[in-house]
Scaffold this active site. Structure first.
Site, PDB file in Angstrom:
ATOM      1  N   GLU A  21       0.839  -1.204   0.000  1.00 16.17           N
ATOM      2  CA  GLU A  21       0.000   0.000   0.000  1.00 16.17           C
ATOM      3  C   GLU A  21       0.872   1.252   0.000  1.00 16.17           C
ATOM      4  OE1 GLU A  21      -3.965  -0.433   2.373  1.00 16.17           O
ATOM      5  OE2 GLU A  21      -2.336  -1.282   3.593  1.00 16.17           O
ATOM      6  N   LYS A  98     -11.601   4.798   1.836  1.00 14.99           N
ATOM      7  CA  LYS A  98     -10.473   4.060   1.255  1.00 14.99           C
ATOM      8  C   LYS A  98     -11.060   3.030   0.277  1.00 14.99           C
ATOM      9  CE  LYS A  98      -6.258   1.647   2.711  1.00 14.99           C
ATOM     10  NZ  LYS A  98      -5.487   1.169   3.866  1.00 14.99           N
TER      11      LYS A  98
END
Length: 118
Positions: A21, A98
């Site tokens: 990420e 997100k």
């Protein structure tokens, strides 16, 4: 109390618990509601008497694109601090979405919301 809302502010950040990420990054979407008295701005018709939402958007994007954090809870807190940096803001609600969270199942959204007072 009056409010200013900024919805769907999108920026690329490198936040997350996992190394991939932080390496690849992903888009984060932010919704903000500021609670403040807009009476003076309404009567003077002067942008200097209110929160300039264009400038606020730039400040929020700088945080999203800035120093990585593990949790979107932490990111939301940092964004709330920016919102409360203007002394006219009595309180704020910040939601961080997100949409590309690393979840191995189909989902529509993951979001964290914080409510903070000055």
């Amino acid at each position: 109390m009056d409010s200013i809302e900024l919805r769907g502010l999108r920026a690329r950040g490198y936040h997350g618990v996992y190394d991939f990420e932080r390496a690849a990054g992903q888009d984060f979407v932010v919704d903000v509601t500021l609670d403040l008295d807009l009476g003076k701005a309404a009567s003077t018709d002067d942008v200097s008497d209110t929160v300039h939402y264009g400038e606020l958007a730039g400040q929020l994007v700088a945080v999203i694109a800035g120093e990585p954090v593990n949790l979107i809870e932490t990111l939301a807190e940092r964004l709330a601090e920016v919102c409360l940096g203007d002394p006219r803001v009595a309180s704020c609600v910040v939601t961080v979405h997100k949409p590309q969270a690393p979840i191995p199942h189909e989902f529509a959204d993951v979001a964290v919301t914080v409510r903070r007072k000055a």
